[in-house]
Design an enzyme around this catalytic site. Structure first.
Site, short mmCIF file in Angstrom:
data_model
loop_
_atom_site.label_atom_id
_atom_site.label_comp_id
_atom_site.label_asym_id
_atom_site.label_seq_id
_atom_site.Cartn_x
_atom_site.Cartn_y
_atom_site.Cartn_z
CE LYS A 47 -3.75 -0.11 2.61
NZ LYS A 47 -4.61 -0.28 3.82
N GLY A 70 -8.16 7.31 -2.43
CA GLY A 70 -9.03 7.01 -3.57
C GLY A 70 -8.78 5.63 -4.16
CD GLU A 116 -2.61 -2.53 6.18
OE1 GLU A 116 -3.57 -2.94 5.51
OE2 GLU A 116 -2.65 -1.51 6.87
CE LYS A 117 -2.46 -13.51 7.04
NZ LYS A 117 -1.76 -14.08 5.85
CG PHE A 118 -5.50 -9.75 0.92
CD1 PHE A 118 -5.88 -8.57 0.29
CD2 PHE A 118 -6.36 -10.84 0.85
CE1 PHE A 118 -7.08 -8.47 -0.39
CE2 PHE A 118 -7.57 -10.74 0.16
CZ PHE A 118 -7.93 -9.56 -0.46
CG HIS A 156 -14.47 0.20 4.36
ND1 HIS A 156 -13.25 0.69 3.94
CD2 HIS A 156 -15.09 1.24 4.99
CE1 HIS A 156 -13.15 1.96 4.29
NE2 HIS A 156 -14.26 2.32 4.93
CE LYS A 203 -14.76 4.22 1.91
NZ LYS A 203 -14.41 5.43 2.68
NE ARG A 236 -10.68 12.61 2.42
CZ ARG A 236 -11.49 11.63 2.09
NH1 ARG A 236 -12.80 11.80 2.14
NH2 ARG A 236 -11.01 10.45 1.73
CB VAL A 244 -17.73 10.68 -0.59
CG1 VAL A 244 -18.86 10.53 -1.59
CG2 VAL A 244 -16.47 11.23 -1.27
P1 ADP Z 1 -14.20 8.69 0.98
O1 ADP Z 1 -13.20 8.03 1.87
O2 ADP Z 1 -14.75 9.96 1.47
O3 ADP Z 1 -15.19 7.72 0.53
P2 ADP Z 1 -12.85 8.60 -1.51
O4 ADP Z 1 -11.74 7.64 -1.28
O5 ADP Z 1 -13.98 8.21 -2.38
O6 ADP Z 1 -13.35 9.18 -0.16
O7 ADP Z 1 -12.24 9.94 -2.03
C1 ADP Z 1 -13.00 11.13 -2.01
C2 ADP Z 1 -12.45 12.07 -3.02
O8 ADP Z 1 -11.16 12.46 -2.66
C3 ADP Z 1 -12.33 11.45 -4.39
O9 ADP Z 1 -12.57 12.46 -5.31
C4 ADP Z 1 -10.89 10.99 -4.44
O10 ADP Z 1 -10.44 10.95 -5.76
C5 ADP Z 1 -10.23 12.06 -3.62
N1 ADP Z 1 -9.06 11.60 -2.86
C6 ADP Z 1 -9.04 10.78 -1.80
N2 ADP Z 1 -7.80 10.62 -1.32
C7 ADP Z 1 -6.99 11.37 -2.09
C8 ADP Z 1 -5.58 11.65 -2.11
N3 ADP Z 1 -4.75 11.14 -1.22
N4 ADP Z 1 -5.11 12.46 -3.06
C9 ADP Z 1 -5.94 13.00 -3.97
N5 ADP Z 1 -7.26 12.78 -4.00
C10 ADP Z 1 -7.79 11.99 -3.09
P1 ADP Z 2 -7.59 4.58 0.47
O1 ADP Z 2 -6.76 5.62 1.17
O2 ADP Z 2 -7.29 4.48 -0.97
O3 ADP Z 2 -9.04 4.69 0.82
P2 ADP Z 2 -7.46 2.31 2.29
O4 ADP Z 2 -6.26 2.01 3.11
O5 ADP Z 2 -8.63 2.90 2.99
O6 ADP Z 2 -7.04 3.19 1.07
O7 ADP Z 2 -7.91 0.97 1.55
C1 ADP Z 2 -8.93 1.01 0.57
C2 ADP Z 2 -9.65 -0.31 0.52
O8 ADP Z 2 -8.72 -1.38 0.23
C3 ADP Z 2 -10.32 -0.73 1.82
O9 ADP Z 2 -11.59 -0.16 1.96
C4 ADP Z 2 -10.38 -2.24 1.65
O10 ADP Z 2 -11.45 -2.62 0.82
C5 ADP Z 2 -9.08 -2.55 0.92
N1 ADP Z 2 -8.00 -2.91 1.87
C6 ADP Z 2 -7.12 -2.07 2.45
N2 ADP Z 2 -6.26 -2.73 3.26
C7 ADP Z 2 -6.58 -4.04 3.20
C8 ADP Z 2 -6.07 -5.26 3.79
N3 ADP Z 2 -5.01 -5.24 4.60
N4 ADP Z 2 -6.68 -6.42 3.47
C9 ADP Z 2 -7.74 -6.45 2.63
N5 ADP Z 2 -8.26 -5.36 2.05
C10 ADP Z 2 -7.70 -4.16 2.31
MG MG Z 3 -9.87 4.51 2.71
#
Ligand code: ADP
Ligand code: ADP
Ligand code: MG
Length: 462
Positions: free
Chosen positions: A158, A164, A200-202, A208, A237, A292, A295
């Site tokens: 990761k 996003g 991370e371990k998967f 979620h 999501k 923040r 969404v």
């Molecule tokens: P939420 O966790 O609120 O569901 P999303 O992961 O769907 O958020 O992201 C919400 C918005 O923010 C999306 O438009 C996504 O592209 C943007 N976004 C989220 N994290 C980042 C980041 N680290 N850098 C740029 N854009 C981001």
């Molecule tokens: P983002 O900042 O892009 O939202 P997250 O760390 O929240 O990234 O991870 C996004 C999604 O990826 C999670 O909602 C989950 O579905 C999946 N995910 C993240 N970490 C793990 C894990 N260790 N094992 C399985 N699925 C994961």
């Molecule tokens: Mg997330």
């Protein structure tokens, strides 16, 4: 209280913030790129200023331009919305330096949470359960191999600065790791300007589950319960609901307490979200913290009756929460569908364009957050969210029926959306049973797309 707030965002979230400001009798300054001259937020604000060309880097991400406009128009605070600069610690610091209140946590808190590797380590130290893994950044593929060997495959690589759903790679064997590491790290460097990776371990088939947090400047931190955001495609999501059906009262209490602990561990102030993965065995793990408004904040507003954006503004102005943990109660069930301008049958390819006709559903228990209107052209430069459809009903089943009805009534002509796919998901037995994990949509996508194609064909044959 603030007199005038600059809204450093666009689309539906800019409208959401504008609405809260208007109800609080606070003036607003909207900013827009030349691609957004006919956007609704420009018309709804007290005052609007063009800040640059379409590319976000030259407009919505131009910190100097935003600060200049905020000062020139006499704003005393900036609301960043989500995306763009909302999780940019340097911007939060710059606002503070210029005497403008950034409506969100401090730069230091954002910096801590924004480095996901560091945040995981901090959470572990605070007694919040984390996924077994590197507990911090991994230097290179060799270091990753060593840790993966220890925690066992499959693992996830990761991006520490990721968001996003980008910069995440599943790795099933040591042979596949070095290439995946280079790839993910390069993607992270390109997307986020930071190639730092952690491991991370998967967690197999997790849900979620996230908790909404509110913390004021007087040291009071509460949670507003949970959301289940397991229906995802590519780790992003699509459908969210509150409360999460799978939580027992005991687990809900335990996770809520862990979320508050997580927020306190980083000295959190303002609204935020603590994301967890809940495994099939009932164990939960900290995933990341979003500093923040999110969404999907609306589903929490519907079941708690708390206006989260209003709370963000009040907290930033130094006011107390005026709400104790025991004052927060849950009423009924809420669901949100993200309606994106994208084609699920073509790998969710974004396809924004001109909305030749738009009709939004209404009626009891339906809320639509959208910046779309008939004749509006969605610019291709920004994200593809066209509308958020939210419903609230006394029970989950009634909420599902209400959402189906709302989706049936929703009409967007001119470009493809995922609304039909969401409608199908709401008829899927796994969804109805509340059995969806984050693997659900990937596993059933083809089936749902085929189902839809056959339905359209038989309709065409009649
Ligand atoms: P939420 O966790 O609120 O569901 P999303 O992961 O769907 O958020 O992201 C919400 C918005 O923010 C999306 O438009 C996504 O592209 C943007 N976004 C989220 N994290 C980042 C980041 N680290 N850098 C740029 N854009 C981001
Ligand atoms: P983002 O900042 O892009 O939202 P997250 O760390 O929240 O990234 O991870 C996004 C999604 O990826 C999670 O909602 C989950 O579905 C999946 N995910 C993240 N970490 C793990 C894990 N260790 N094992 C399985 N699925 C994961
Ligand atoms: Mg997330």
């Amino acid at each position: 209280m603030f007199k005038r707030i600059l809204i450093a965002n666009r689309g539906e979230i800019a409208l959401r913030v504008l609405r809260a400001c208007r109800e609080m009798e606070i003036e607003t300054v909207a900013v827009y790129s030349t691609a957004d001259a006919d956007a609704l937020h420009v018309q709804m604000a007290t005052q609007s200023v063009c800040i640059g060309p379409p590319r976000a880097a030259e407009s919505y991400l131009d910190q100097a331009a935003l600060l200049t406009v905020a000062k020139a128009t006499g704003c005393d605070a900036i609301h960043p919305g989500y995306g763009f600069l909302s999780e940019n610690a340097d911007f939060a610091d710059a606002c503070a330096r210029e005497g403008l209140k950034f409506i969100g946590p401090s730069g230091d808190t954002i910096r801590m949470a924004g480095s996901k590797a560091a945040a995981c380590a901090r959470m572990k130290a605070a007694g919040v359960p984390t996924v077994p893994g590197s507990d911090g950044p991994v230097a290179d593929a060799d270091a990753a191999l060593e840790i993966a060997e220890r925690v066992g495959y499959p693992v996830l690589l990761k991006a520490s600065a990721g968001g996003g759903g980008r910069g995440i790679r599943r790795v099933d064997s040591p042979e596949a790791l070095p290439a995946a590491f280079q790839e993910a790290s390069a993607e992270a460097a390109a997307c986020f300007g930071d190639g730092t990776m952690y491991l991370e371990k998967f967690v197999t088939d997790p849900r979620h589950i996230e908790f909404q947090i509110l913390a004021d400047s007087q040291g009071s931190t509460i949670h507003l319960y949970d959301r289940d955001c397991s229906v995802q495609r590519r780790n992003q999501k699509l459908i969210e609901e509150a409360p999460a059906r799978c939580l027992t009262p005991e687990l809900r209490r335990e996770m809520g307490a862990a979320a508050v602990r997580a927020a306190k561990a980083v000295g959190y102030e303002n609204a935020g979200t603590v994301e967890f993965l809940l495994a099939g065995d009932g164990k939960f793990y900290f995933c990341e913290m979003n500093t923040r408004i999110q969404v999907e904040h609306g589903v929490t507003e519907l079941v708690t009756g708390v206006d989260l954006v209003r709370q963000q503004i009040r907290i930033a102005a130094g006011l107390p929460l005026g709400l104790r943990q025991e004052d927060v109660t849950l009423t009924g069930h809420a669901i949100e569908c993200r309606v994106n301008a994208e084609d699920p049958a073509a790998g969710f390819r974004p396809c924004p364009g001109m909305a030749s006709f738009v009709h939004f559903p209404g009626g009891t228990g339906v809320r639509v957050d959208s910046a779309l209107y008939t004749g509006y052209t969605m610019p291709p430069y920004y994200d593809s969210l066209a509308a958020k459809l939210l419903v609230h009903a006394p029970t989950r089943l009634e909420a599902i029926r209400r959402m189906r009805r709302a989706l049936e009534e929703l009409t967007i002509e001119g470009f493809a959306t995922n609304a039909e796919l969401s409608h199908l998901i709401l008829h899927h037995p796994d969804y109805i049973r509340g059995a969806c994990t984050t693997a659900f949509l990937e596993q059933h996508l083809q089936e749902l797309v085929d189902w839809n194609r056959r339905a359209e064909e038989s309709e065409g044959a009649q």
